[in-house]
Design a protein around this motif. Structure first.
Motif, PDB file in Angstrom:
ATOM      1  N   UNK A 184      19.183   6.517   5.616  1.00  0.00           N
ATOM      2  CA  UNK A 184      18.167   7.665   5.941  1.00  0.00           C
ATOM      3  C   UNK A 184      18.980   8.526   6.865  1.00  0.00           C
ATOM      4  N   UNK A 185      19.567   9.385   6.646  1.00  0.00           N
ATOM      5  CA  UNK A 185      20.471  10.237   7.278  1.00  0.00           C
ATOM      6  C   UNK A 185      19.997  11.743   8.453  1.00  0.00           C
ATOM      7  N   UNK A 186      19.671  11.773   9.160  1.00  0.00           N
ATOM      8  CA  UNK A 186      19.293  12.712   9.520  1.00  0.00           C
ATOM      9  C   UNK A 186      20.438  13.568  10.523  1.00  0.00           C
ATOM     10  N   UNK A 187      20.265  14.684  10.716  1.00  0.00           N
ATOM     11  CA  UNK A 187      20.913  15.635  11.610  1.00  0.00           C
ATOM     12  C   UNK A 187      21.071  16.087  12.744  1.00  0.00           C
ATOM     13  N   UNK A 188      19.423  15.769  13.083  1.00  0.00           N
ATOM     14  CA  UNK A 188      19.694  16.262  13.993  1.00  0.00           C
ATOM     15  C   UNK A 188      18.435  17.700  14.377  1.00  0.00           C
ATOM     16  N   UNK A 189      18.888  18.435  13.572  1.00  0.00           N
ATOM     17  CA  UNK A 189      17.917  19.594  12.949  1.00  0.00           C
ATOM     18  C   UNK A 189      17.178  19.422  12.288  1.00  0.00           C
ATOM     19  N   UNK A 204       0.962  -1.435  -0.097  1.00  0.00           N
ATOM     20  CA  UNK A 204      -0.032   0.426   0.230  1.00  0.00           C
ATOM     21  C   UNK A 204       1.117   1.692  -0.123  1.00  0.00           C
ATOM     22  N   UNK A 205       1.778   1.711  -0.793  1.00  0.00           N
ATOM     23  CA  UNK A 205       2.876   2.314  -1.164  1.00  0.00           C
ATOM     24  C   UNK A 205       2.203   4.231  -0.804  1.00  0.00           C
ATOM     25  N   UNK A 206       2.830   4.481   0.181  1.00  0.00           N
ATOM     26  CA  UNK A 206       2.551   5.708   0.472  1.00  0.00           C
ATOM     27  C   UNK A 206       3.485   6.636  -0.051  1.00  0.00           C
ATOM     28  N   UNK A 207       3.305   8.221  -0.339  1.00  0.00           N
ATOM     29  CA  UNK A 207       4.310   8.878  -0.825  1.00  0.00           C
ATOM     30  C   UNK A 207       4.925   9.656   0.445  1.00  0.00           C
ATOM     31  N   UNK A 208       6.708  10.004   0.637  1.00  0.00           N
ATOM     32  CA  UNK A 208       6.764  10.143   1.490  1.00  0.00           C
ATOM     33  C   UNK A 208       8.684  11.274   0.721  1.00  0.00           C
ATOM     34  N   UNK A 209       7.808  12.013   1.773  1.00  0.00           N
ATOM     35  CA  UNK A 209       8.245  13.794   1.470  1.00  0.00           C
ATOM     36  C   UNK A 209       9.585  14.036   2.714  1.00  0.00           C
ATOM     37  N   UNK A 210      10.904  13.961   2.025  1.00  0.00           N
ATOM     38  CA  UNK A 210      12.005  14.704   3.117  1.00  0.00           C
ATOM     39  C   UNK A 210      12.042  15.521   3.029  1.00  0.00           C
ATOM     40  N   UNK A 211      12.237  16.129   4.448  1.00  0.00           N
ATOM     41  CA  UNK A 211      12.503  17.658   5.101  1.00  0.00           C
ATOM     42  C   UNK A 211      13.585  17.835   5.858  1.00  0.00           C
ATOM     43  N   UNK A 212      14.132  19.374   5.557  1.00  0.00           N
ATOM     44  CA  UNK A 212      15.415  19.965   5.755  1.00  0.00           C
ATOM     45  C   UNK A 212      16.445  19.382   5.307  1.00  0.00           C
ATOM     46  N   UNK A 213      17.234  18.850   6.051  1.00  0.00           N
ATOM     47  CA  UNK A 213      18.340  17.893   5.247  1.00  0.00           C
ATOM     48  C   UNK A 213      18.477  16.160   5.548  1.00  0.00           C
ATOM     49  N   UNK A 214      16.972  16.376   5.479  1.00  0.00           N
ATOM     50  CA  UNK A 214      17.113  14.710   5.574  1.00  0.00           C
ATOM     51  C   UNK A 214      17.536  13.614   4.097  1.00  0.00           C
ATOM     52  N   UNK A 215      18.426  12.364   3.899  1.00  0.00           N
ATOM     53  CA  UNK A 215      18.968  12.411   2.763  1.00  0.00           C
ATOM     54  C   UNK A 215      19.166  11.130   3.275  1.00  0.00           C
ATOM     55  N   UNK A 216      19.812  10.702   1.974  1.00  0.00           N
ATOM     56  CA  UNK A 216      19.653   9.129   1.680  1.00  0.00           C
ATOM     57  C   UNK A 216      21.624   8.721   1.681  1.00  0.00           C
ATOM     58  N   UNK A 218       8.128  16.905  16.431  1.00  0.00           N
ATOM     59  CA  UNK A 218       7.561  18.333  15.662  1.00  0.00           C
ATOM     60  C   UNK A 218       9.063  18.868  15.190  1.00  0.00           C
ATOM     61  N   UNK A 219       9.073  19.113  14.478  1.00  0.00           N
ATOM     62  CA  UNK A 219      10.085  20.221  13.075  1.00  0.00           C
ATOM     63  C   UNK A 219      11.034  21.157  14.437  1.00  0.00           C
ATOM     64  N   UNK A 220      12.309  20.469  14.900  1.00  0.00           N
ATOM     65  CA  UNK A 220      12.844  21.327  16.173  1.00  0.00           C
ATOM     66  C   UNK A 220      13.027  20.628  16.850  1.00  0.00           C
ATOM     67  N   UNK A 221      11.899  19.520  17.846  1.00  0.00           N
ATOM     68  CA  UNK A 221      11.735  19.316  18.534  1.00  0.00           C
ATOM     69  C   UNK A 221      12.460  17.285  18.344  1.00  0.00           C
ATOM     70  N   UNK A 222      12.912  17.231  19.540  1.00  0.00           N
ATOM     71  CA  UNK A 222      13.174  15.659  19.763  1.00  0.00           C
ATOM     72  C   UNK A 222      13.306  15.215  19.099  1.00  0.00           C
ATOM     73  N   UNK A 223      14.389  15.953  17.018  1.00  0.00           N
ATOM     74  CA  UNK A 223      14.848  15.595  15.989  1.00  0.00           C
ATOM     75  C   UNK A 223      15.825  14.514  16.306  1.00  0.00           C
ATOM     76  N   UNK A 224      15.460  12.984  15.345  1.00  0.00           N
ATOM     77  CA  UNK A 224      16.770  11.728  15.363  1.00  0.00           C
ATOM     78  C   UNK A 224      17.513  12.759  14.956  1.00  0.00           C
ATOM     79  N   UNK A 225      19.564  12.103  15.851  1.00  0.00           N
ATOM     80  CA  UNK A 225      20.774  12.651  15.476  1.00  0.00           C
ATOM     81  C   UNK A 225      21.334  10.888  14.919  1.00  0.00           C
ATOM     82  N   UNK A 226      21.228  10.433  13.584  1.00  0.00           N
ATOM     83  CA  UNK A 226      21.266   8.948  13.257  1.00  0.00           C
ATOM     84  C   UNK A 226      20.907   9.187  12.106  1.00  0.00           C
ATOM     85  N   UNK A 227      21.013   7.638  12.076  1.00  0.00           N
ATOM     86  CA  UNK A 227      20.514   7.683  10.270  1.00  0.00           C
ATOM     87  C   UNK A 227      19.378   6.255  10.596  1.00  0.00           C
ATOM     88  N   UNK A 228      18.615   5.693   9.986  1.00  0.00           N
ATOM     89  CA  UNK A 228      17.411   4.764   9.857  1.00  0.00           C
ATOM     90  C   UNK A 228      17.494   3.988   8.727  1.00  0.00           C
TER      91      UNK A 228
END
Length: 202
Positions: A38-43, A14-26, A169-179
Motif C-alpha cells: 500500500x502506497x501513501x503519499x503523506x497528504x 472475519x473479513x472487513x470492508x476496506x475503503x481507500x481514501x485520497x490517493x491511497x493505492x496499490x 485524522x485526514x490531513x493530520x499525521x498522514x503516512x508518507x511511505x508504504x505498508x
C-alpha cells in the motif's frame, strides 16, 4: 494487486470492508511479499474500515504488526487510529521526535501512553509489532524489543469509530511511505520476547 488499484481486500477469517481514501493505492514498485504494497503519499491518503468489536481491545491481550517503509521522516506519521473525537481515541504513531507512541484517551483522560525511542531511516523496510500481554506492553522493531516492558492495567475503551490505517485524522499525521502485511489480532500476544520476523506472508 494491480499497480494503482484502490482495492485492499481483508484476508482475515472475519473479513472487513476496506475503503481507500485520497490517493491511497496499490504499488508494485515496493513490497515485502506478494509483489505489491500500500502506497501513501503523506497528504490525506489512508484506509478505513467500519467500527467492529475486533477493535474493542478492553484490558485483554492484542497484537498489531505490519511492515513499513518511510519515504519521508519530516512529519509525525500515524500507523493506525480509532478516534471518536479529541477526547476519545487510540493511536499508534511514529513521532518526528523519534519515538514510537501508543496512546489511548478516554473522556479526555490519557489512560495509556506507551513511548519508545526509535530513529528509522527512509527507504528501508521495517517490521513493527505492538503487543499487549495482559498488563504488559511491548514494542518490537525487526523482532527486537525496544526498551523495557511497560506495566499498565488500564483498558482500551469501546470506541464507536471507524479504524483508520495510515493517518490520525485526514490531513493530520498522514503516512508518507508504504505498508505491507498489516494485521490486528485481538486476544493474543503473539510475541513476548525477541523473535525472528516472519519470512512469508500471512
Amino acid at each position: 494487486g494491480t499497480d494503482g488499484s484502490t482495492s485492499f481486500p481483508d484476508s482475515s477469517y472475519s473479513s472487513k470492508a476496506v475503503t481507500a481514501n485520497g490517493n491511497a493505492q496499490v504499488d508494485t514498485a515496493q513490497s515485502v511479499f506478494g509483489g505489491a504494497s500500500g502506497l501513501f503519499d503523506g497528504t490525506t491518503d489512508f484506509l478505513t474500515t467500519p467500527d467492529s468489536p475486533d477493535w474493542n481491545f478492553g484490558t485483554g491481550s492484542f497484537t498489531v504488526d505490519f511492515r513499513v517503509r518511510f519515504n519521508s521522516l519530516v512529519n509525525t506519521q500515524a500507523f493506525f487510529t480509532q478516534r471518536v473525537d479529541s477526547s476519545n481515541y487510540q493511536i499508534f504513531e511514529w513521532s518526528n521526535g523519534n519515538e514510537l507512541i501508543y496512546e489511548v484517551a478516554d473522556a479526555g483522560v490519557t489512560v495509556i501512553q506507551f513511548r519508545r525511542s526509535w530513529t528509522p531511516s527512509t527507504n528501508t523496510w521495517y517490521h513493527i509489532a505492538l503487543v499487549r500481554e495482559e498488563s504488559n506492553f511491548r514494542v518490537f522493531v525487526d523482532g527486537a524489543q525496544l526498551g523495557l516492558t511497560d506495566i499498565d492495567s488500564d483498558g482500551v475503551p469501546d470506541l464507536a469509530a471507524e479504524m483508520r490505517i495510515g493517518t490520525a485524522i485526514s490531513g493530520t499525521f498522514d503516512l508518507n511511505g508504504w505498508l505491507d502485511e498489516f494485521r490486528m489480532v485481538k486476544g493474543t500476544a503473539i510475541w513476548t520476547a525477541n523473535f525472528t520476523i516472519p519470512s512469508a506472508s500471512y
